[in-house]
Design an enzyme around this catalytic site. Structure first.
Site: not given
Length: 177
Positions: A67, A97, A148, A165
């Site tokens: 988009n 960095h 992560k 969930r």
């Protein structure tokens, strides 16, 4: 001479990709041609105006939707797999960095690749940070910061993004005729 050739190729690439391709006045079909002429590896013509690309290590597979105003830093490889939808103002960033010394906290560049799996939905203004792999079928909620890896078929939200969930792993629209 090599430096001049490099800088000229960079200017041409940015003209095609980040000026003409980015323009709201450029039709999608022309934008796709400009990207291909510049050497971008995209199988999807469904890229809206305002998108910016830095670096040339980007692979966009078939059926991907970007988009308006998506920013992709691909100094390391960014792979966006089939049928993924990325909402407006999303930031995908492969570079950061290391922490420097007391008189210059920004240290050496630290780059890591990003993989976004098949069929994902990345919500508006989400940020995907270096080194992240987002599993197939994930939803990343609007405004989330992904720092992560994300498990397949799972909803993530928040800053930093946390697992909310699991999502059903079946074809939802299978019975629609």
């Amino acid at each position: 001479m090599l430096k001049l050739k490099y800088y000229l190729s960079l200017i041409v690439w940015n003209l095609f990709v980040n000026t003409l391709g980015k323009s709201m006045f450029t039709p999608q079909s022309i934008r796709f041609l400009l990207y291909k002429m510049a050497g971008m590896r995209t199988a999807s013509a469904n890229i809206r105006s305002g998108c910016s690309f830095r670096g040339k290590n980007l692979v966009i597979e078939q059926g991907v939707f970007l988009n308006h105003n998506v920013f992709i830093d691909s100094w390391e490889k960014v792979l966006i797999q089939e049928n993924t939808a990325i909402a407006f103002d999303v930031l995908i960033c492969t570079s950061s960095h290391k922490i420097g010394g007391p008189f210059k906290r920004v240290g050496d560049s630290d780059r890591k690749p990003i993989v976004i799996g098949q069929g994902c939905w990345i919500g508006a203004r989400a940020t995907i940070l270096p080194g992240v792999t987002i599993g197939d079928g994930c939803i990343i909620a609007a405004g989330s910061v992904v720092n992560k890896d994300c498990k397949a078929h799972t909803l993530y939200a928040g800053v930093p993004a946390k697992e909310i969930r699991p999502l059903e792993n079946r074809e939802v629209n299978a019975n629609i005729k």
